[in-house]
Scaffold this motif. Structure first.
Motif, PDB file in Angstrom:
ATOM      1  N   PHE A  90      48.569  30.236  43.695  1.00 20.57           N
ATOM      2  CA  PHE A  90      48.935  29.609  42.445  1.00 20.57           C
ATOM      3  C   PHE A  90      49.818  30.319  41.498  1.00 20.57           C
ATOM      4  CE2 PHE A  90      45.323  27.943  44.595  1.00 20.57           C
ATOM      5  CZ  PHE A  90      45.526  26.460  44.757  1.00 20.57           C
ATOM      6  N   ARG A  91      50.646  29.711  40.700  1.00 22.52           N
ATOM      7  CA  ARG A  91      51.445  30.450  39.870  1.00 22.52           C
ATOM      8  C   ARG A  91      50.527  31.255  38.638  1.00 22.52           C
ATOM      9  NH1 ARG A  91      55.827  33.696  38.944  1.00 22.52           N
ATOM     10  NH2 ARG A  91      54.097  34.944  37.670  1.00 22.52           N
ATOM     11  N   TYR A  92      49.297  30.611  38.340  1.00 24.08           N
ATOM     12  CA  TYR A  92      48.484  31.219  37.321  1.00 24.08           C
ATOM     13  C   TYR A  92      47.771  32.107  38.215  1.00 24.08           C
ATOM     14  CZ  TYR A  92      46.082  27.057  38.784  1.00 24.08           C
ATOM     15  OH  TYR A  92      45.563  26.138  39.631  1.00 24.08           O
ATOM     16  N   GLY A  93      47.894  32.715  39.248  1.00 26.43           N
ATOM     17  CA  GLY A  93      47.165  33.839  39.772  1.00 26.43           C
ATOM     18  C   GLY A  93      45.969  33.376  40.703  1.00 26.43           C
ATOM     19  N   SER A  94      45.613  32.104  40.604  1.00 31.08           N
ATOM     20  CA  SER A  94      44.523  31.817  41.525  1.00 31.08           C
ATOM     21  C   SER A  94      45.136  31.695  43.059  1.00 31.08           C
ATOM     22  CB  SER A  94      43.916  30.242  41.360  1.00 31.08           C
ATOM     23  OG  SER A  94      43.369  30.291  39.896  1.00 31.08           O
ATOM     24  N   VAL A  95      44.078  31.828  44.055  1.00 33.95           N
ATOM     25  CA  VAL A  95      44.486  31.885  45.392  1.00 33.95           C
ATOM     26  C   VAL A  95      43.300  30.967  46.172  1.00 33.95           C
ATOM     27  CG1 VAL A  95      45.194  33.256  47.237  1.00 33.95           C
ATOM     28  CG2 VAL A  95      45.104  34.396  44.875  1.00 33.95           C
ATOM     29  N   LYS A  96      43.947  30.335  47.207  1.00 38.05           N
ATOM     30  CA  LYS A  96      42.818  29.709  47.930  1.00 38.05           C
ATOM     31  C   LYS A  96      43.155  30.073  49.279  1.00 38.05           C
ATOM     32  CE  LYS A  96      41.211  25.139  49.120  1.00 38.05           C
ATOM     33  NZ  LYS A  96      41.157  25.707  50.784  1.00 38.05           N
ATOM     34  N   THR A  97      42.203  30.194  50.113  1.00 36.36           N
ATOM     35  CA  THR A  97      42.380  30.406  51.766  1.00 36.36           C
ATOM     36  C   THR A  97      41.362  29.392  52.293  1.00 36.36           C
ATOM     37  OG1 THR A  97      40.454  31.791  52.003  1.00 36.36           O
ATOM     38  CG2 THR A  97      42.485  32.864  51.632  1.00 36.36           C
ATOM     39  N   ASP A  98      41.293  29.213  53.743  1.00 31.44           N
ATOM     40  CA  ASP A  98      40.534  28.349  54.305  1.00 31.44           C
ATOM     41  C   ASP A  98      38.882  28.505  53.753  1.00 31.44           C
ATOM     42  OD1 ASP A  98      42.554  27.643  55.397  1.00 31.44           O
ATOM     43  OD2 ASP A  98      42.201  28.746  57.526  1.00 31.44           O
ATOM     44  N   ALA A 128      41.127  34.345  35.965  1.00 29.30           N
ATOM     45  CA  ALA A 128      41.025  34.113  34.495  1.00 29.30           C
ATOM     46  C   ALA A 128      42.337  34.106  33.760  1.00 29.30           C
ATOM     47  CB  ALA A 128      40.026  35.023  33.953  1.00 29.30           C
ATOM     48  N   TYR A 129      42.408  33.639  32.463  1.00 27.92           N
ATOM     49  CA  TYR A 129      43.621  33.590  31.719  1.00 27.92           C
ATOM     50  C   TYR A 129      44.124  35.002  31.519  1.00 27.92           C
ATOM     51  CZ  TYR A 129      43.664  28.720  30.243  1.00 27.92           C
ATOM     52  OH  TYR A 129      43.884  27.547  30.070  1.00 27.92           O
ATOM     53  N   ASP A 130      42.954  36.241  31.646  1.00 28.73           N
ATOM     54  CA  ASP A 130      43.580  37.391  31.102  1.00 28.73           C
ATOM     55  C   ASP A 130      44.136  38.242  32.682  1.00 28.73           C
ATOM     56  OD1 ASP A 130      41.497  37.892  32.599  1.00 28.73           O
ATOM     57  OD2 ASP A 130      40.471  38.934  30.845  1.00 28.73           O
ATOM     58  N   LEU A 131      43.900  37.464  33.669  1.00 31.79           N
ATOM     59  CA  LEU A 131      43.971  37.673  35.082  1.00 31.79           C
ATOM     60  C   LEU A 131      43.473  39.323  35.452  1.00 31.79           C
ATOM     61  CD1 LEU A 131      48.077  37.695  36.302  1.00 31.79           C
ATOM     62  CD2 LEU A 131      45.918  36.447  36.980  1.00 31.79           C
ATOM     63  N   LYS A 132      42.420  39.353  35.090  1.00 28.64           N
ATOM     64  CA  LYS A 132      41.365  40.511  35.360  1.00 28.64           C
ATOM     65  C   LYS A 132      40.673  39.832  36.520  1.00 28.64           C
ATOM     66  CE  LYS A 132      40.990  43.403  31.252  1.00 28.64           C
ATOM     67  NZ  LYS A 132      40.436  43.778  30.297  1.00 28.64           N
ATOM     68  N   LEU A 133      40.413  40.779  37.556  1.00 24.54           N
ATOM     69  CA  LEU A 133      39.718  40.416  38.838  1.00 24.54           C
ATOM     70  C   LEU A 133      38.125  39.977  38.225  1.00 24.54           C
ATOM     71  CD1 LEU A 133      39.208  40.050  41.753  1.00 24.54           C
ATOM     72  CD2 LEU A 133      38.454  42.349  41.687  1.00 24.54           C
ATOM     73  N   GLU A 134      37.717  40.678  37.420  1.00 24.78           N
ATOM     74  CA  GLU A 134      36.179  40.790  37.258  1.00 24.78           C
ATOM     75  C   GLU A 134      36.064  39.282  36.347  1.00 24.78           C
ATOM     76  OE1 GLU A 134      38.117  43.097  36.400  1.00 24.78           O
ATOM     77  OE2 GLU A 134      37.603  43.713  34.359  1.00 24.78           O
ATOM     78  N   ASN A 135      36.940  38.689  35.444  1.00 18.77           N
ATOM     79  CA  ASN A 135      36.863  37.690  34.538  1.00 18.77           C
ATOM     80  C   ASN A 135      37.222  36.407  35.568  1.00 18.77           C
ATOM     81  OD1 ASN A 135      36.218  39.189  32.721  1.00 18.77           O
ATOM     82  ND2 ASN A 135      38.292  39.297  31.610  1.00 18.77           N
ATOM     83  N   GLY A 136      37.610  36.556  36.898  1.00 20.00           N
ATOM     84  CA  GLY A 136      37.879  35.283  37.570  1.00 20.00           C
ATOM     85  C   GLY A 136      36.501  34.939  38.143  1.00 20.00           C
ATOM     86  N   THR A 137      36.686  34.025  38.972  1.00 21.34           N
ATOM     87  CA  THR A 137      35.470  33.218  39.828  1.00 21.34           C
ATOM     88  C   THR A 137      35.959  33.063  41.244  1.00 21.34           C
ATOM     89  OG1 THR A 137      35.004  31.728  37.819  1.00 21.34           O
ATOM     90  CG2 THR A 137      33.673  31.343  39.833  1.00 21.34           C
ATOM     91  N   CYS A 138      34.819  33.718  42.186  1.00 18.44           N
ATOM     92  CA  CYS A 138      35.236  33.558  43.377  1.00 18.44           C
ATOM     93  C   CYS A 138      34.239  32.608  44.235  1.00 18.44           C
ATOM     94  CB  CYS A 138      35.094  34.969  44.139  1.00 18.44           C
ATOM     95  SG  CYS A 138      35.040  35.077  45.919  1.00 18.44           S
TER      96      CYS A 138
END
Ligand code: GP9
Ligand code: MN
Length: 656
Positions: free
Chosen positions: A585-593, A600-610
């Motif tokens: 996605f343009r805001y950095g998220s990703v989806k697979t099957d 996260a807004y700051d695009l740091k791996l650790e601040n996102g959610t998996c």
């Protein structure tokens, strides 16, 4: 001296009041957009700040820092008023108050629709914004203008009391100058110290490669963002026109070389569409959650549901657009590059060249045309289309007057008239149609409110469902007409949605309606979901649930038409092979099957959610690291190609 100090104190008191007022208005914006102060809680932030100074606690530039940065920015915008004598200072403060309030309100209104801030790139597209016309009116209420209440009251007070305001004979200019400078220096420290700390802690990337305005805003605050954005604009367009470094150019070239080296996977679909026409239709704000769904026993999209059974239906497709909205979707589908993080590539780089779909079709002997019943200048289309390879652009000026719904000619008339134009042309052709009726705010004339849904969701959802239902009916008419004109049997016909419907806020009637899983992941899954249909003559219906996005539409079509070449530059993948796939996605998220990584807004791996899709639970972000790496790589390469117009550059180099 005493008098001078007294007058300076009055001046500083008024000034402090001004700073607090604007600070309060910033928290109003935060609450409106559910960002910053609203997320972290302003009291909590002050507490932490106190702890930092008094108890030597650690400092987070993203929490307590944002307080300092925000106040620093207000002071930087206004400290110079302290230099002035009281009367002039009051006038200046009212003007600054007006300007800052105006910025806050404009951003708040813009955010309600786009979930983004107004940036210079957006201002370059201001023509588009003004064409939002009546729909802009729906985005604000009279209450919003209370934001200017203080400006009004102070102006009245100033006019009434003007004569009584001391002339400030006593105010010592040197004293005022010195005080103003101290305030300015304090403002600069407040503003830059947390930012410096943020950069030191590894945040520099955010300012180097601006992936989204909201991410910058998270660390700079609202005014800081506008300051940075203005600086970026001047830097990009005026001072140093951005050049993509030789290293980045090489890296991008190597990346495409590697990608193209991999032999294409053979499938039963390869060349199945060879020689056929291509008719591709982009449907406005069409989301996948309405497909095959019933409401009060009525099918929302009966015609598309029927088509779904008879065609290739891709059920895990997501839009990849950002603030360029419709134009971003067209761009991704026709070039297989990611839209830009801020502003539309159509507006910022209208003369770029790509290995675009119309161009490739043209090289293969196709006649190419774009159809959109709206102003040709909107999103710069009339400039972009010839570059992308469209021979003709049928805009509103080429359509006969017909039933007007919402922004323009209703889709039913638009589709019918487009087929009439199409059938006159030579085969084979590629026609690209952009429908418009189901545009925000989705209000339909009474005769087209055919679903019985008075008790469903909220008013936004009801309007939305009525409008997609109408568009579905128009699609039905379109398909019938194509059949009647003998085009259905020798054309690949594609339908897809351009982007989300724009108002899906958590826990509203609309999210609850769309998200049947009723969990956080389900919310994410449906938010960006768009349908994709490909009718291929001679190919049976099939549902394909490979994860994909708009950048994958062209590689898939080239596979079907047998037109792919290994020197093309495309970011997307073929959705018809059995390779593992993902959508960035343009805001950095990703989806697979299997996984959904929410950036996260700051695009740091650790601040996102998996999220693990099967268990629907969040797991360690490390699990999603390969996805995260892919998103950073893909978005970076795509941006470099666009910023540097690299496809054209490489083309010219290979000719030499
Ligand atoms: C109008 C259309 C507007 O030409 O592109 O759609 P939007 O970009 O606002 O989604
Ligand atoms: Mn759109």
């Amino acid at each position: 001296m005493k008098k001078q100090i007294k007058s300076l104190s009055i001046s500083l008191l008024i000034y402090s009041m001004f700073v607090i007022l604007i600070g309060w208005k910033l928290t109003w914006f935060s609450n409106q957009s559910d960002t910053l102060f609203s997320q972290y809680g302003i009291i909590e932030m002050f507490k932490r700040l106190f702890n930092f100074f008094v108890n030597d606690a650690s400092f987070s530039p993203l929490r307590e820092g944002i307080l300092l940065v925000s106040f620093g920015a207000i002071i930087l915008a206004s400290f110079w008023t302290i230099f002035l004598k009281l009367r002039k200072q009051l006038i200046a403060l009212i003007i600054v108050d007006f300007i800052l309030s105006f910025i806050i309100l404009a951003d708040a209104i813009y955010f309600r629709y786009f979930e983004d801030l107004i940036s210079s790139a957006v201002l370059l597209q201001i023509k588009q914004m003004s064409s939002l016309g009546s729909s802009v009116g729906d985005l604000f209420t009279w209450k919003d203008f209370l934001l200017f209440g203080d400006v009004l009251i102070f102006t009245v007070l100033l006019v009434v009391l003007y004569k009584k305001i001391p002339h400030n004979k006593n105010a010592n200019p040197a004293l005022r100058l010195a005080t103003g400078l101290v305030a300015g220096a304090a403002g600069a420290w407040l503003f830059f110290y947390p930012l410096h700390d943020f950069v030191e802690k590894g945040g520099a990337y955010l300012f180097d490669k601006t992936l989204s305005s909201m991410r910058v805003y998270e660390v700079t605050g609202l005014f800081g963002f506008h300051g940075f954005d203005t600086y970026k604009y001047l830097d990009e367009y005026v001072l140093n026109k951005k050049e993509v470094s030789a290293k980045d150019r090489k890296d991008a070239q190597a990346w495409f070389r590697d990608k193209n080296k991999e032999p294409a996977v053979q499938t039963v679909y390869e060349k199945k569409a060879a020689g056929k026409n291509l008719i591709m239709v982009q449907l406005e704000a069409y989301q996948s959650y309405v497909i095959d769904k019933k409401v009060n026993g009525q099918e929302i999209t009966p015609n598309l549901n029927k088509l779904k059974k008879e065609s290739l239906y891709f059920s895990d497709i997501h839009h990849q657009t950002a603030s360029g909205r419709t134009s971003d979707a067209e761009f991704a589908a026709n070039t297989s590059f990611y839209p830009l993080a801020t502003g539309s590539a159509y507006v910022r780089f209208p003369r770029n060249e790509y290995d675009s779909l119309p161009l490739i079709m043209k090289e293969n002997g196709y006649d190419t045309a774009a159809y959109h019943a709206y102003k040709p200048g909107f999103w710069n289309r009339y400039i972009v289309y010839p570059n992308l390879g469209f021979n003709e652009f049928h805009s509103i000026e080429d359509f006969k007057k017909g039933e007007q719904i919402g922004w323009s000619l209703g889709d039913e008339s638009f589709f019918t008239q487009s087929v009439d134009i199409m059938k006159e042309g030579e085969d084979p052709f590629y026609s690209f149609l952009i429908a418009l009726t189901s545009h925000y705010p989705y209000t339909m004339p009474a005769q087209y409110q055919n679903l019985d849904i008075d008790d469903v969701g909220d008013v936004n959802l009801r309007n939305y469902l009525q409008s997609v239902h109408y568009v579905d009916q128009a699609v039905g008419t379109f398909i019938e007409k194509l059949k009647k004109e003998g085009l259905w049997e020798n054309s690949v016909v594609v339908f897809y949605g351009d982007h989300d419907s724009g108002y899906m806020q958590a826990n509203t009637g609309s999210t609850l309606f769309a998200n049947t899983k009723a969990d956080k992941l389900g919310e994410l899954e449906v938010k960006d979901g768009i349908p994709l249909f490909m009718h291929v003559p001679g190919v049976d219906g099939k549902e394909i649930n490979k994860a994909g996005g708009q950048v994958d539409i062209m590689p898939t079509l080239l596979h079907l038409f047998g037109m792919n070449k290994d020197n093309y530059h495309h970011m997307g993948q073929n959705l018809l092979d059995d390779q593992e796939s993902s959508v960035v996605f343009r805001y950095g998220s990703v989806k697979t099957d299997k996984y959904y990584y929410k950036a996260a807004y700051d695009l740091k791996l650790e601040n996102g959610t998996c999220y693990d899709i099967e268990s629907r639970q969040s797991v360690s972000v490390e699990t999603c690291k390969p996805l995260y790496d892919k998103s950073i790589e893909h978005l970076g390469i795509s941006d470099d190609v666009i910023f540097g117009n690299l496809v054209e550059l490489w083309r010219n180099q290979s000719v030499k």
